[in-house]
Design a protein around this motif. Sequence first.
Motif, mmCIF file in Angstrom:
data_model
loop_
_atom_site.group_PDB
_atom_site.id
_atom_site.type_symbol
_atom_site.label_atom_id
_atom_site.label_comp_id
_atom_site.label_asym_id
_atom_site.label_seq_id
_atom_site.Cartn_x
_atom_site.Cartn_y
_atom_site.Cartn_z
ATOM 1 N N UNK A 82 -21.439 -4.458 38.769
ATOM 2 C CA UNK A 82 -22.512 -4.713 37.824
ATOM 3 C C UNK A 82 -24.024 -4.378 38.573
ATOM 4 N N UNK A 83 -24.764 -4.070 38.924
ATOM 5 C CA UNK A 83 -25.878 -4.792 39.545
ATOM 6 C C UNK A 83 -27.357 -3.894 38.659
ATOM 7 N N UNK A 84 -27.672 -5.068 37.584
ATOM 8 C CA UNK A 84 -28.964 -5.000 37.261
ATOM 9 C C UNK A 84 -29.012 -3.664 36.288
ATOM 10 N N UNK A 85 -29.917 -2.973 36.847
ATOM 11 C CA UNK A 85 -29.797 -1.382 35.903
ATOM 12 C C UNK A 85 -28.283 -0.649 35.768
ATOM 13 N N UNK A 86 -27.816 -0.860 37.026
ATOM 14 C CA UNK A 86 -26.869 0.064 37.346
ATOM 15 C C UNK A 86 -25.058 -0.194 37.408
ATOM 16 N N UNK A 87 -24.126 0.907 37.142
ATOM 17 C CA UNK A 87 -22.770 0.522 37.276
ATOM 18 C C UNK A 87 -23.161 1.008 38.479
ATOM 19 N N UNK A 88 -22.026 0.821 39.035
ATOM 20 C CA UNK A 88 -21.598 1.694 40.872
ATOM 21 C C UNK A 88 -19.817 1.273 40.392
ATOM 22 N N UNK A 89 -19.891 2.267 41.577
ATOM 23 C CA UNK A 89 -18.266 2.516 41.614
ATOM 24 C C UNK A 89 -17.955 2.257 43.605
ATOM 25 N N UNK A 137 -18.685 -7.874 39.524
ATOM 26 C CA UNK A 137 -17.725 -7.032 39.699
ATOM 27 C C UNK A 137 -16.241 -7.694 38.745
ATOM 28 N N UNK A 138 -15.367 -6.101 39.171
ATOM 29 C CA UNK A 138 -14.148 -5.867 39.255
ATOM 30 C C UNK A 138 -13.377 -5.025 40.077
ATOM 31 N N UNK A 182 -30.479 -3.060 31.061
ATOM 32 C CA UNK A 182 -31.372 -3.342 31.191
ATOM 33 C C UNK A 182 -30.235 -4.785 31.817
ATOM 34 N N UNK A 183 -29.323 -5.463 31.564
ATOM 35 C CA UNK A 183 -29.078 -6.678 32.817
ATOM 36 C C UNK A 183 -27.212 -6.809 32.378
ATOM 37 N N UNK A 184 -26.448 -5.700 33.341
ATOM 38 C CA UNK A 184 -24.951 -5.712 33.013
ATOM 39 C C UNK A 184 -23.731 -6.843 33.645
ATOM 40 N N UNK A 185 -22.784 -6.881 33.242
ATOM 41 C CA UNK A 185 -22.635 -8.391 33.221
ATOM 42 C C UNK A 185 -20.530 -7.870 33.143
ATOM 43 N N UNK A 186 -20.203 -8.888 33.020
ATOM 44 C CA UNK A 186 -18.417 -8.839 32.444
ATOM 45 C C UNK A 186 -17.594 -7.431 32.078
#
Length: 301
Positions: A283-290, A270-271, A29-33
Amino acid sequence: MDLYEIIDPSFRSFILPNATLDTLGTGFRWLEGPVWFADHNCLIFSDIPNDRVLRWSETGGVSVLRSPCGFENGHARDREGRLISCAHHDRCVTRTEWDGRITVLASHYHKRRLNSPNDVVVKSDGSIWFTDPLYGISTDYEGGKEVSELAPAVYRLDPSRAKLEIVADDFEGPNGLCFSPDERILYLVETGQQFAAHPVRHIRRAALTDDGTRLCAATVFHEVVPGGADGLRCDEDGNVWTSAGDGVHCLSPEGVLLGKIRTNTPVANLAFGGRHRSRLFVCAGQTLFGIYVNRRGAVRP
């Protein structure tokens, strides 16, 4: 759309033309941290509206670390490697002990409840710095509607003495935090009032006092467009990588926009992580990218 936008020629050496923007997980739903645990080779991050903390690893993919979690947002590691977390719903900052117990480190200031601790960083002296805006108590989506007892502020916690103090109180919506590699500078994100028509949005830059416990007067470092900043991190050369409405922006230590990594969706946080701290987790909304970059995340003293 091209993955990279090169604004300053120096940015060409920051990126890898053959690196891809990998989708590591989606459907959130909403990624953070995000915070990297090198000793466990995994990323810890939050899916706030779903009230869960997640774990990603190369071999195991995405799994649930804990749920419910008090609508946790920002995370960091302390000097002993323990997880420090900001809980919106529980209105506190916690530490996860090695045996799994949760210790509440800060929940009140002068006997008044904190609002909704948002982002957190840990300095090399062990002090914990965190922001406390109203976002988690303004709606039920990322916490729960409640009455504010304190004005938004930025805090410094000395856990050895259980001493909590305000280091900045002139923010409408204090958000992301990041120390420069030498810890002489603290970058602070102002995202303004949540429902304002034209919220105040910028990144500030504040020098620390000689003893490293207070902030000198902060100045505007950069205004991220489009969308504004949220979370940010420094690489080992002092460049600032920040979230934006169109992806990740890279800024020089002087606040000059060098280039962008386009995600085609707003980025919250981001990290740096991976074997050499040269993989950027987004962390982009509904998606985790690398994505692998040609810079390494900062390691502070």
